[in-house]
Write a protein that holds these residues in place. Structure first.
Motif, short mmCIF file in Angstrom:
data_model
loop_
_atom_site.label_atom_id
_atom_site.label_comp_id
_atom_site.label_asym_id
_atom_site.label_seq_id
_atom_site.Cartn_x
_atom_site.Cartn_y
_atom_site.Cartn_z
N ASP A 81 -94.70 -57.19 -0.87
CA ASP A 81 -93.45 -57.08 -1.64
C ASP A 81 -93.21 -58.31 -2.52
O ASP A 81 -92.81 -58.21 -3.67
N VAL A 126 -95.63 -58.18 -5.54
CA VAL A 126 -95.21 -57.23 -6.57
C VAL A 126 -94.00 -57.77 -7.34
O VAL A 126 -93.96 -57.71 -8.57
N LYS A 129 -93.91 -58.63 -11.35
CA LYS A 129 -92.94 -57.98 -12.26
C LYS A 129 -92.23 -58.98 -13.15
O LYS A 129 -91.83 -58.65 -14.26
N ASP A 138 -101.74 -52.39 -1.39
CA ASP A 138 -100.50 -51.98 -2.04
C ASP A 138 -100.31 -52.72 -3.36
O ASP A 138 -99.89 -52.15 -4.36
N VAL A 139 -100.64 -54.00 -3.35
CA VAL A 139 -100.53 -54.83 -4.56
C VAL A 139 -101.52 -54.34 -5.61
O VAL A 139 -101.17 -54.20 -6.79
N TYR A 158 -100.33 -51.19 -7.15
CA TYR A 158 -99.28 -51.50 -8.13
C TYR A 158 -99.90 -51.96 -9.45
O TYR A 158 -99.53 -51.47 -10.52
N LEU A 159 -100.83 -52.91 -9.38
CA LEU A 159 -101.49 -53.43 -10.59
C LEU A 159 -102.20 -52.32 -11.35
O LEU A 159 -102.13 -52.24 -12.57
N HIS A 160 -102.87 -51.45 -10.61
CA HIS A 160 -103.59 -50.33 -11.21
C HIS A 160 -102.62 -49.36 -11.90
O HIS A 160 -102.79 -49.02 -13.07
N ASN A 161 -101.59 -48.96 -11.17
CA ASN A 161 -100.61 -47.99 -11.71
C ASN A 161 -99.82 -48.56 -12.88
O ASN A 161 -99.42 -47.82 -13.77
N ALA A 162 -99.60 -49.87 -12.89
CA ALA A 162 -98.87 -50.52 -13.97
C ALA A 162 -99.77 -50.80 -15.17
O ALA A 162 -99.32 -51.33 -16.19
#
Length: 132
Positions: free
Chosen positions: A42, A45, A49, A69-70, A73-77
């Motif tokens: 968390d 991320v 951001k 999870d991180v 996040y990096l991939h999806n962003a």
């Protein structure tokens, strides 16, 4: 980017010993600096951001959450093509390696066997970025 400006690295690692060791090694060249640290998924991320980095070093097993999870996040962003992502973990299992590479991670290293490779890869990355 100013040629003298060191590249910014986010270190996502819950071991203080590893953080200190990496920070020292990366800072020694003057081309890189640990510009952010996160101990949980968390925290990482939230940091990603609000700040920009040139590279991230991610441990898979964190105190809370997972480095996966991180990375997701990096991939999806859509951030992974823009930064150098390195996984440095004690859990260098084939399934993790495969998933990390699918997400777009540049390098996947075993903490106990390939620790020094992280420094080499980042130094090389910094050298190439300074030339451009």
């Amino acid at each position: 980017m100013d040629a003298q400006e060191p590249l910014r690295v986010l270190l996502i690692e819950d071991s203080a010993v590893i953080r200190e060791s990496l920070s020292e090694a990366l800072g020694s060249t003057g081309m890189l600096r640990v510009a952010g640290v996160a101990e949980t998924a968390d925290e990482a991320v939230a940091t990603l951001k609000r700040e920009t980095f040139d590279a991230v070093i991610v441990d898979i097993q964190l105190r809370r959450g997972s480095g996966m999870d991180v990375l997701a996040y990096l991939h999806n962003a859509g951030m992974l093509p823009k930064l150098l992502a390195i996984v440095l973990t004690n859990y260098a299992l084939a399934t993790y390696r495969k998933r990390c590479l699918q997400l777009g991670v540049s390098y996947f290293f075993d903490k106990s066997l390939e620790f020094d490779r992280v420094i080499e890869v980042l130094d090389e990355f910094a050298s190439h970025r300074q030339i451009r």
